[in-house]
Scaffold this motif. Structure first.
Motif: not given
Length: 219
Positions: A21-35, A205-210
């Motif tokens: 139920n997490l926002a779809g972009w959240l884990t991808d964004w965190l993974s990319e940010t934290y490498k 928050r990423p600009r393209d995040a819902a």
């Protein structure tokens, strides 16, 4: 008290693998940010740790009275991971996955067949019952511990005052007391990490995040 529930997993999805139920972009964004890979459980544990810090409620009391909590994410991967580890420990405690180890630091003693009318003796760190039984090893901080105004240990006992004193009941009593004790012990560390998060640079928050709806929790 008729609050809101935000489960991590959506069990109602059929014909598909378990969906978060997490926002779809959240884990991808965190993974990319934290490498490094951030899965839904780690993100959930981080949020749980942040919201469990006593200073979060104190600091944002006015805002929480008007809206859902907002969760800050640090730029530091180390800080994120540290809070997530504490959140995972809290989740294990609060779901009773991590149980009382039976080391004697908490124990029920005395003669009696019920846990009716509990009273607390701060000097002896004892909860006494009208039947003459006692729970040994309960600190003032444990007895006073509250979640949203709910005195966890006291109210748990009061709600079960008429239950038979079985071995399973005693074990659950010690497990719950242990969970409260360990939560109290973790609280200063949660506050320390939250102070570091709020005092340091935060992710935006990423600009393209819902954008969340008015009825949804705001990440």
């Amino acid at each position: 008290y008729g609050g809101h529930i935000f489960p991590l997993w959506n069990a109602s999805v059929r014909g598909r693998r378990k969906a978060t139920n997490l926002a779809g972009w959240l884990t991808d964004w965190l993974s990319e940010t934290y490498k490094t890979a951030v899965d839904p459980e780690e993100a959930f544990a981080y949020v749980y740790g942040v919201l469990s810090a006593p200073s979060y409620t104190r600091r944002f009391r006015a805002e929480l009275a008007e809206s859902f909590p907002r969760v800050p994410f640090p730029r530091s991967r180390e800080t994120f991971q540290r809070m997530a580890r504490y959140g995972q420990e809290l989740l294990a405690l609060h779901t009773l996955e991590k149980r009382y180890p039976g080391d004697g630091s908490l124990r029920l003693q005395g003669e009696g067949d019920s846990l009716h009318a509990p009273s607390f003796d701060p000097t002896g760190k004892v909860v006494r019952f009208a039947s003459g039984m006692e729970v040994i090893g309960v600190s003032q901080e444990m007895w006073d511990y509250e979640v949203s105004g709910y005195a966890v240990l006291r109210r748990w006992l009061e709600a079960r005052k008429d239950l038979p004193l079985t071995a399973g009941f005693v074990r659950e009593l010690l497990d719950v007391s242990h969970a409260v004790r360990e939560t109290v012990a973790l609280s200063p560390r949660l506050d320390e990490i939250l102070a570091r998060i709020l005092g340091g640079p935060l992710l935006k928050r990423p600009r393209d995040a819902a954008r969340p709806s008015r009825t949804a929790a705001k990440p």
